[in-house]
Design a protein around this motif. Sequence first.
Motif, PDB file in Angstrom:
ATOM      1  N   LYS A 235       0.826  -1.205   0.000  1.00 30.52           N
ATOM      2  CA  LYS A 235       0.000   0.000   0.000  1.00 30.52           C
ATOM      3  C   LYS A 235       0.859   1.253   0.000  1.00 30.52           C
ATOM      4  O   LYS A 235       0.523   2.255  -0.654  1.00 30.52           O
ATOM      5  N   SER A 236       1.950   1.223   0.695  1.00 29.64           N
ATOM      6  CA  SER A 236       2.828   2.408   0.742  1.00 29.64           C
ATOM      7  C   SER A 236       3.440   2.670  -0.632  1.00 29.64           C
ATOM      8  O   SER A 236       3.516   3.819  -1.094  1.00 29.64           O
ATOM      9  N   ILE A 237       3.919   1.582  -1.282  1.00 28.66           N
ATOM     10  CA  ILE A 237       4.504   1.756  -2.613  1.00 28.66           C
ATOM     11  C   ILE A 237       3.448   2.282  -3.594  1.00 28.66           C
ATOM     12  O   ILE A 237       3.729   3.186  -4.398  1.00 28.66           O
ATOM     13  N   SER A 238       2.235   1.725  -3.537  1.00 27.87           N
ATOM     14  CA  SER A 238       1.189   2.175  -4.462  1.00 27.87           C
ATOM     15  C   SER A 238       0.829   3.627  -4.215  1.00 27.87           C
ATOM     16  O   SER A 238       0.536   4.393  -5.151  1.00 27.87           O
ATOM     17  N   MET A 239       0.835   4.063  -2.933  1.00 27.89           N
ATOM     18  CA  MET A 239       0.512   5.446  -2.620  1.00 27.89           C
ATOM     19  C   MET A 239       1.579   6.374  -3.167  1.00 27.89           C
ATOM     20  O   MET A 239       1.277   7.424  -3.753  1.00 27.89           O
ATOM     21  N   LEU A 240       2.858   5.967  -3.009  1.00 31.37           N
ATOM     22  CA  LEU A 240       3.928   6.792  -3.542  1.00 31.37           C
ATOM     23  C   LEU A 240       3.855   6.879  -5.069  1.00 31.37           C
ATOM     24  O   LEU A 240       4.128   7.926  -5.661  1.00 31.37           O
ATOM     25  N   PHE A 241       3.457   5.777  -5.707  1.00 31.99           N
ATOM     26  CA  PHE A 241       3.409   5.755  -7.179  1.00 31.99           C
ATOM     27  C   PHE A 241       2.243   6.600  -7.712  1.00 31.99           C
ATOM     28  O   PHE A 241       2.387   7.359  -8.671  1.00 31.99           O
ATOM     29  N   THR A 242       1.108   6.497  -7.058  1.00 31.35           N
ATOM     30  CA  THR A 242      -0.086   7.173  -7.592  1.00 31.35           C
ATOM     31  C   THR A 242      -0.121   8.659  -7.295  1.00 31.35           C
ATOM     32  O   THR A 242      -0.891   9.394  -7.909  1.00 31.35           O
ATOM     33  N   THR A 243       0.676   9.121  -6.345  1.00 28.07           N
ATOM     34  CA  THR A 243       0.667  10.561  -6.069  1.00 28.07           C
ATOM     35  C   THR A 243       1.277  11.365  -7.199  1.00 28.07           C
ATOM     36  O   THR A 243       0.994  12.553  -7.360  1.00 28.07           O
ATOM     37  N   GLU A 244       2.128  10.753  -7.978  1.00 28.90           N
ATOM     38  CA  GLU A 244       2.783  11.451  -9.074  1.00 28.90           C
ATOM     39  C   GLU A 244       2.127  11.171 -10.431  1.00 28.90           C
ATOM     40  O   GLU A 244       2.552  11.732 -11.439  1.00 28.90           O
TER      41      GLU A 244
END
Length: 592
Positions: free
Chosen positions: A94-103
């Motif tokens: 979930k953390s990786i997906s959040m970092l990816f989708t913010t950009e």
Amino acid sequence: MSIDHPGRPFRYGIRFKIAVSIGVIMVALMAVDILWNLSLQNAQAENEAREKAEVLAAEMRAAWDFVDMNQDVINRAEDGTFRTKHLVCVVAAKSISMLFTTETDYSIRFTNDTPRQAANAPDAFEQEALAAFNADPDRKAFWRVVDAGDGTRVFRYTEPLYVTESCLECHGDPVGELDQYGYPKEGMQVSQVGGAMSITEPMGIYAAGIQDSMMQQAIMVLFMMVAAFIGLYFVTSRLVLQPIDELRGAAGAVGKGDFNYTLTVPDPGERPRDELAELTGEFDRMARDLEALYADLEGQVRSKTDDLMVLNDMLNYQKRELKVALDRLGDEVAYKNEFFAIVSHELRTPLTSILAYARILNADNSLAPKTREAVGEIESNATLLLNMVNNILVISKHAAKKDELLTEPVDFVDLAQFVRKALAPIAEGKDVRLTCTVAPNVPLSMADWEKLRRILENLVNNAIKYTHRGGFVRLTIGFEDGKADSRRESEKADTNAPDGEDAAAGWIVMRVADDGMGIAPEELDQIFELYKQAGQSANRRYRGTGLGLAVVRDLTELHGGTVTVESRVKEGSSFTVRIPYVPVIEEEDEEA
């Protein structure tokens, strides 16, 4: 061009029709091509989005698996004791997906049927995907292009997440027991679908590319259409319309009688280049034939006029000759009728005397049997001859249109007895039983007694003639009320009926029946014609002139009545005469 010549009104010429036809066809083809390409590009865009989603899902799964495989290392202290650091596979993913989708405009979520946090609850698409994964454990992915709700379209992609051994520590048995993070366990099993990874991709970049591609294609097709129109216009004008314009001008000139037209005619020795050249050659040959015909038309008209005058003179001559012949024929017919009438009238006197003396001799009881037989033969033959003479006299009067009714009160009992008495010798000579019956309700009626006698004598005489020895002939006379079924017969009565008898109060019905040879069905329509006789053959078995039934028909119609026949071969015949009943006037009854 829609205007063929300057100054002429607009009309839908060949150029216009060809342009419209080609335009409609090309527009239709362009629409089909655009729709086809749009479908292909949408499918291609969906495939590209699916491939990207599969790559993202593979990367996210790799991160998940990496954290899962290194749980012991991450969550143990330097002295080897287990101490959770709250860095588990799902938290890392979930953390990786959040970092990816913010950009980016992408969205990566992890969800299941029993989420521990409300934010991870599945939406409608994800619920449908989870249901599909649970129904088919072998299913690897679930995707579709859907409406995002704000007017844009997105690509939704979902992959199942299966429960592993490491997951059982927090999500296994027993159900309801709190795990190390304070959440109740769900009682999951290894290889069970524990949740799903959901990826959402925007389709805007693909839509923009498809729109640009369609615009480029439309511009290209439009350019091709314009080029095709221009090419078709010049080709049609040069190869089709120019020869047609020449033919139209030549046809107009020929129509006005001017054969000095200008037309490009191919050499007769060469094969025509195309159908128009062949048509031009045929038109030119036709025009030259018309020119030759017009040149000689005046002479032909004069010749035909002379021929018509000669034919007209011959026709007038033949018309005059025909009139003379018709006049001569009329005189001969009148002379013949008068001759027949005179001869018939003159023959009646001696025949009547012969009959009278024969009957006197027959009444003498002293005669020898052979003499009495001879006298009976004389009486029979004299009666036949007298009937024949009377028939000839009636036919002659009918042909001369001198027939008329001499009406008087007629007692049908007396009439029937007179006929029976007159024809009894003939019946006895053939051994035929002759009976006459008159119904009691038959009234006196105004009619021509002599003509009714002729009708009955002819019918009875014919019946005797065609009846074999030992047979019978029956004459019956009855009365039918005009208000009963005979009303339908009165509607069919001959229009020659005297005035006032169109709606008769009743009908006198005279019927002559026999059991003789009968009449064939094909002869029934002809027996009432002159000189027609049933059973005619080369051996002339039955004597007669064929006048009797013609006389019956004429005299019946003169009374305004009808005569009909019913017959079967070898079973006999029945002739029925119906004449309208005419009441006797009281004054005439008193005078009688």
